[in-house]
Design a protein around this motif. Structure first.
Motif, short mmCIF file in Angstrom:
data_model
loop_
_atom_site.label_atom_id
_atom_site.label_comp_id
_atom_site.label_asym_id
_atom_site.label_seq_id
_atom_site.Cartn_x
_atom_site.Cartn_y
_atom_site.Cartn_z
N GLN A 137 0.83 -1.20 0.00
CA GLN A 137 0.00 0.00 0.00
C GLN A 137 0.87 1.27 0.00
OE1 GLN A 137 -2.73 0.67 3.37
NE2 GLN A 137 -4.38 0.46 1.90
N ILE A 140 2.21 1.86 -3.41
CA ILE A 140 1.18 2.45 -4.27
C ILE A 140 1.07 3.96 -3.98
CG2 ILE A 140 -1.33 2.55 -4.65
CD1 ILE A 140 -1.32 -0.54 -4.19
N ILE A 141 1.08 4.34 -2.70
CA ILE A 141 1.01 5.76 -2.34
C ILE A 141 2.22 6.50 -2.90
CG2 ILE A 141 1.08 7.39 -0.39
CD1 ILE A 141 -0.53 5.22 1.19
N LEU A 144 1.62 7.12 -6.49
CA LEU A 144 0.58 8.13 -6.72
C LEU A 144 1.10 9.54 -6.47
CD1 LEU A 144 -2.56 6.46 -5.06
CD2 LEU A 144 -2.43 7.21 -7.43
N THR A 145 2.02 9.68 -5.51
CA THR A 145 2.32 11.02 -5.01
C THR A 145 3.73 11.51 -5.30
OG1 THR A 145 3.06 10.11 -2.89
CG2 THR A 145 0.74 10.71 -3.05
N LEU B 58 -10.43 5.84 0.36
CA LEU B 58 -9.27 5.97 1.25
C LEU B 58 -8.30 6.92 0.54
CD1 LEU B 58 -8.03 4.79 3.93
CD2 LEU B 58 -6.82 3.16 2.46
N HIS B 60 -4.95 9.71 0.32
CA HIS B 60 -3.71 10.33 0.77
C HIS B 60 -3.66 11.75 0.20
CE1 HIS B 60 0.57 10.73 1.77
NE2 HIS B 60 0.63 11.38 0.63
N ASP B 62 -1.40 14.97 -0.51
CA ASP B 62 0.04 15.30 -0.58
C ASP B 62 0.31 16.70 -0.05
OD1 ASP B 62 -0.39 17.14 -2.61
OD2 ASP B 62 0.15 15.76 -4.21
N HIS B 68 -5.02 11.97 -3.47
CA HIS B 68 -4.74 10.76 -4.25
C HIS B 68 -5.53 9.62 -3.62
CE1 HIS B 68 -1.25 12.80 -6.07
NE2 HIS B 68 -1.13 13.35 -4.87
N ILE B 69 -6.24 8.86 -4.44
CA ILE B 69 -7.08 7.80 -3.88
C ILE B 69 -6.31 6.48 -3.86
CG2 ILE B 69 -9.19 6.45 -4.20
CD1 ILE B 69 -10.52 9.08 -5.01
N VAL B 70 -6.11 5.98 -2.64
CA VAL B 70 -5.38 4.73 -2.44
C VAL B 70 -6.28 3.56 -2.80
CG1 VAL B 70 -4.14 3.32 -0.75
CG2 VAL B 70 -4.08 5.84 -0.57
N SER B 71 -7.53 3.60 -2.35
CA SER B 71 -8.47 2.53 -2.70
C SER B 71 -9.90 3.00 -2.46
CB SER B 71 -8.19 1.26 -1.89
OG SER B 71 -8.12 1.53 -0.52
N LEU B 93 -3.77 8.64 6.39
CA LEU B 93 -4.76 8.63 5.31
C LEU B 93 -6.10 9.08 5.89
CD1 LEU B 93 -3.87 5.08 3.91
CD2 LEU B 93 -3.01 7.28 3.09
#
Lengths: 187, 187
Positions: A137, A140-141, A144-145, B58, B60, B62, B68-71, B93
């Motif tokens: 996870q 993945i973050i 994304l960032t 869920l 995050h 920045d 940013h969508i983790v899930s 998160l």
């Protein structure tokens, strides 16, 4: 070799000598040379591997033949094409030695037997799986960032010894950047 | 509401009426409205959530304030800032309702108690965690190997009902592309 596995498990659950002896009978030790494959794409995946020494790369090869590194595994880490292992389907990933590597191998039936027969081992695997999920996870973050420079710095901070051991071309394939981009990030 | 949880658990392990009644006592039902937060960044994370109905994201955020969508999580899914929940640290998160949502809430002490007292539940959580890990690993492979158009098509194939329910701006934040790019991918 047995002590490394015991120390590793006992970071999470404590085992009596008899319990560890029972656990140990479920593992088979194997040695591989640099560049040997433990798992080949398209083949069955027999084992979940505990790395005793050495370094492995778990690789996804795309349609153009380009290699992408899903993860590395060094001493004290577990590795497999876990989906193929767990569902007993053909590998979609390959697992190859970056260095000479010693592993302890666990069959799926023995993974399940350990969980059935010794609840401590089910607790151990649950904890490892939860932290594996958390680690994925976070990656993945990070995708994304963060840009490639930030992802490289995060890797360096989290796993400094890994970054030292892994050839730059493989680090680039892990970070999803070209070898040239990585050179600019790590002078 | 109880039946949904029972059906969900019994996809993996079967439970007697007494066992399920015991399991159910560990959960608390809660309802939230669209845009309400179940978890706020920086706050403690009390619960692991099972979604009975509705849809969660869920997220995050920045340094620049970008989300940013983790899930996503909809009916039959589990969600939390799992690292913060599992280690009882502050959330990094946030978890917010995309629709009105009903959840069943599980405290960490009750998660552990269920695992201790009923080995079937430990098996259940191990299986869920293993598949959670596999899912995350697939998303990493998708990031490493696919462009945004391919990632969108994979999401559409894997979770068609999710793609229909989620606003386009949130899908873009999940795929890591701009809203404009997503519009070109999904006319």
């Amino acid at each position: 070799m047995q002590d490394i596995l015991r120390q590793h498990i006992e970071k999470i659950v404590s085992l009596s000598d008899e319990e560890f002896a029972f656990v140990r009978t479920h593992f088979t030790a194997k040695k591989f040379k640099k560049h040997q494959f433990l798992i080949q794409e398209g083949e069955p995946v027999k084992y979940f591997y505990f790395v005793v020494s050495g370094l492995l790369k778990l690789v996804h090869t795309d349609n153009t033949g380009k290699e992408h590194i899903v993860s590395f595994a060094m001493e004290d880490w577990w590795e497999s094409d876990f989906y193929a292992f767990y569902t007993q389907t053909a590998a979609t990933l390959s697992l190859e030695c970056v260095e000479d590597t010693e592993v302890l191998c666990l069959l799926l039936k023995d993974y399940k037997k350990l969980c059935d027969d010794l609840q401590k081992m089910e607790r151990f695997f649950l904890e490892k799986s939860n932290y594996g999920f958390i680690g994925s996870q976070r990656r993945i973050i990070s995708w994304l960032t963060s840009n490639s420079k930030e992802r490289y710095e995060q890797l360096l901070k989290q796993y400094p010894s890994l970054v030292q051991r892994v050839p730059k071309s493989l680090l680039a394939a892990y970070l999803g950047v070209s070898r040239e981009t990585l050179s600019r990030l790590s002078p």
